[in-house]
Design an enzyme around this catalytic site. Structure first.
Site, PDB file in Angstrom:
ATOM      1  N   ASP A 121      27.590  80.211 106.758  1.00 20.37           N
ATOM      2  CA  ASP A 121      27.361  81.593 106.350  1.00 20.37           C
ATOM      3  C   ASP A 121      28.626  82.436 106.395  1.00 20.37           C
ATOM      4  O   ASP A 121      28.867  83.267 105.521  1.00 20.37           O
ATOM      5  CB  ASP A 121      26.312  82.255 107.245  1.00 20.37           C
ATOM      6  CG  ASP A 121      24.979  81.526 107.251  1.00 20.37           C
ATOM      7  OD1 ASP A 121      24.812  80.572 106.460  1.00 20.37           O
ATOM      8  OD2 ASP A 121      24.109  81.914 108.049  1.00 20.37           O
ATOM      9  N   ASP A 199      27.583  86.511 101.951  1.00 27.11           N
ATOM     10  CA  ASP A 199      27.542  85.352 102.835  1.00 27.11           C
ATOM     11  C   ASP A 199      28.031  84.149 102.046  1.00 27.11           C
ATOM     12  O   ASP A 199      27.659  83.970 100.868  1.00 27.11           O
ATOM     13  CB  ASP A 199      26.116  85.082 103.326  1.00 27.11           C
ATOM     14  CG  ASP A 199      25.722  85.920 104.523  1.00 27.11           C
ATOM     15  OD1 ASP A 199      26.421  86.914 104.818  1.00 27.11           O
ATOM     16  OD2 ASP A 199      24.682  85.610 105.152  1.00 27.11           O
ATOM     17  N   HIS A 248      20.590  83.225 100.674  1.00 28.15           N
ATOM     18  CA  HIS A 248      21.271  81.939 100.702  1.00 28.15           C
ATOM     19  C   HIS A 248      20.743  81.003  99.618  1.00 28.15           C
ATOM     20  O   HIS A 248      19.542  80.833  99.435  1.00 28.15           O
ATOM     21  CB  HIS A 248      21.219  81.291 102.083  1.00 28.15           C
ATOM     22  CG  HIS A 248      21.892  82.127 103.127  1.00 28.15           C
ATOM     23  ND1 HIS A 248      21.758  81.877 104.473  1.00 28.15           N
ATOM     24  CD2 HIS A 248      22.722  83.206 103.027  1.00 28.15           C
ATOM     25  CE1 HIS A 248      22.459  82.783 105.157  1.00 28.15           C
ATOM     26  NE2 HIS A 248      23.051  83.596 104.295  1.00 28.15           N
ATOM     27  N   ASP A 250      21.122  77.690  99.388  1.00 34.35           N
ATOM     28  CA  ASP A 250      20.876  76.272  99.683  1.00 34.35           C
ATOM     29  C   ASP A 250      19.428  75.925 100.021  1.00 34.35           C
ATOM     30  O   ASP A 250      19.150  74.817 100.490  1.00 34.35           O
ATOM     31  CB  ASP A 250      21.831  75.746 100.764  1.00 34.35           C
ATOM     32  CG  ASP A 250      21.951  76.642 101.970  1.00 34.35           C
ATOM     33  OD1 ASP A 250      21.113  77.543 102.124  1.00 34.35           O
ATOM     34  OD2 ASP A 250      22.888  76.443 102.761  1.00 34.35           O
ATOM     35  N   CYS A 355      23.185  74.334 106.399  1.00 36.46           N
ATOM     36  CA  CYS A 355      23.529  75.588 107.084  1.00 36.46           C
ATOM     37  C   CYS A 355      24.329  75.342 108.362  1.00 36.46           C
ATOM     38  O   CYS A 355      25.229  76.111 108.699  1.00 36.46           O
ATOM     39  CB  CYS A 355      22.260  76.353 107.461  1.00 36.46           C
ATOM     40  SG  CYS A 355      21.270  76.887 106.071  1.00 36.46           S
TER      41      CYS A 355
END
Length: 371
Positions: A121, A199, A248, A250, A355
């Site tokens: 991140d 991020d 995010h 992913d 992550c």
């Protein structure tokens, strides 16, 4: 791999940082820590991405350390994950352990920390450069300080080290009275364009092309800052997400290998993907296996699509969650070699394999995969 010539050195420095995409053979990685993880301080930018009942619970517990029962379960799985990476020949580097419950402030606000479980991140690796990102959560304002010994070591050895402009995070950055849009409403975000924030986990890399989702932690100004910083040698393509509380990329869109991209069927309209992907195989993620453990369902900061949060070791081998058997089977059908591993109890701390890691070195060179 970039070579930096020092005037006072006999031999040139060879950067230990070199990673251009998501699939070249992985040689070194940073893995996060659980030590002294602290429940995020209450703020609209934190609570907007979780259900209202969870936001109320978060407000009551904000600033306290995570319960030991959650830490211990996640730590056992994290230790086994690190052992697996090392058994595959990957060098694992760890940040310092710090007390995230300590209070800090700027002239405009006060907060406590969160944790350093997810280096993906707060730092973005582009070639031989590590970029510290301007994150929108106040509780993450100083998160990269726990990585500073690592960053300084990489810099001394030849890596480039950049920090994006540190944001003010005043009320002007956040939409007042924000609420997540329903499925039949136009998309909106909690962030204004007051200043650049993003991020790193909202980006994935394919050589000279990066893909990004705008989200509740990444605004248009943040994307534009990175576009200008990288210059004409790179292109950034925006992927439209239909998630009503995006955060995010992913668990939405993940590049697996040259010509193969994994997408979330709930969040992605494959007919609206960037045109450069027209020749690529679009792999549709299977429905995730249900999570039966009630405590995990209640405490997870992530949605059910964490099944997509996988880590490529190379173009074939991929680490994926053992619990998500449908994903493991799908990866096999698509020609990959899945390596099952447990990290289900990491979810309360922000993620899973992708992550929890930051690629530092992958064996490969900068290439263009699109015309």
């Amino acid at each position: 791999m970039t070579v930096v010539q020092r005037p006072d050195a006999v031999e040139p420095l060879v950067s230990p940082v070199s990673s251009h995409n998501e699939w070249d053979p992985l040689e070194e990685v940073i893995v996060g820590r659980l030590d002294d993880a602290t429940i995020p301080s209450s703020h609209p930018v934190v609570s907007c991405n979780i259900p209202p009942w969870a936001a109320r619970l978060l407000g009551l517990a904000a600033g306290r350390k995570y319960p030991r029962v959650l830490i211990e379960r996640a730590q056992r799985e994290l230790d086994a994950f690190i052992e697996l990476l090392e058994s595959l020949g990957v060098v694992v580097t760890r940040p310092d352990a710090v007390d995230h419950s300590q209070s800090f402030s700027t002239p405009d606000w006060t907060s406590r920390g969160f944790c350093n479980t997810c280096p993906r991140d707060s730092m973005l690796v582009i070639g031989d450069e590590i970029i510290e990102t301007p994150m929108a959560w106040p509780c993450r304002y100083f998160e990269t300080h726990s990585y500073r010994p690592i960053l300084k070591d990489y810099f001394r050895r030849g890596a480039r080290w950049t920090a994006a402009p540190r944001p003010q995070l005043t009320d002007a950055l956040f939409e007042p009275d924000y609420r997540s849009p329903t499925a039949d409403e136009p998309m909106r975000y909690i962030l204004t364009e007051f200043e650049p924030v993003f991020d790193a986990a909202d980006f994935v890399r394919a050589g000279r092309d990066l893909f990004v989702t705008r989200s509740n932690v990444t605004n248009g100004m943040g994307i534009e800052w990175l576009r200008r910083h990288l210059g004409d040698g790179y292109r950034i393509h925006e992927v439209e997400s239909q998630c009503r509380a995006p955060m995010h990329i992913d668990t939405t869109f993940l590049l697996l290998a040259p010509g193969k991209v994994l997408v979330n069927p709930e969040y992605i309209d494959v007919d609206r993907l960037p045109d450069v992907l027209s020749s690529w195989d679009v792999l549709i993620a299977p429905e995730p296996n249900p999570i039966d453990e009630r405590l995990l369902r209640v405490t997870s900061m992530c949605g059910k699509w964490l099944s997509m949060n996988i880590l490529m070791i190379d173009e074939k081998r991929v680490i994926a969650e053992r619990h998500h058997t449908e994903m493991l089977r799908a990866l096999e059908r698509w020609g990959f070699e899945p390596i099952p591993c447990d990290l289900l109890h990491y979810a309360p701390f922000g993620g899973s394999f992708h992550c929890a890691t930051l690629d530092i070195r992958r064996r490969g060179t900068l290439e263009s995969y699109f015309p």
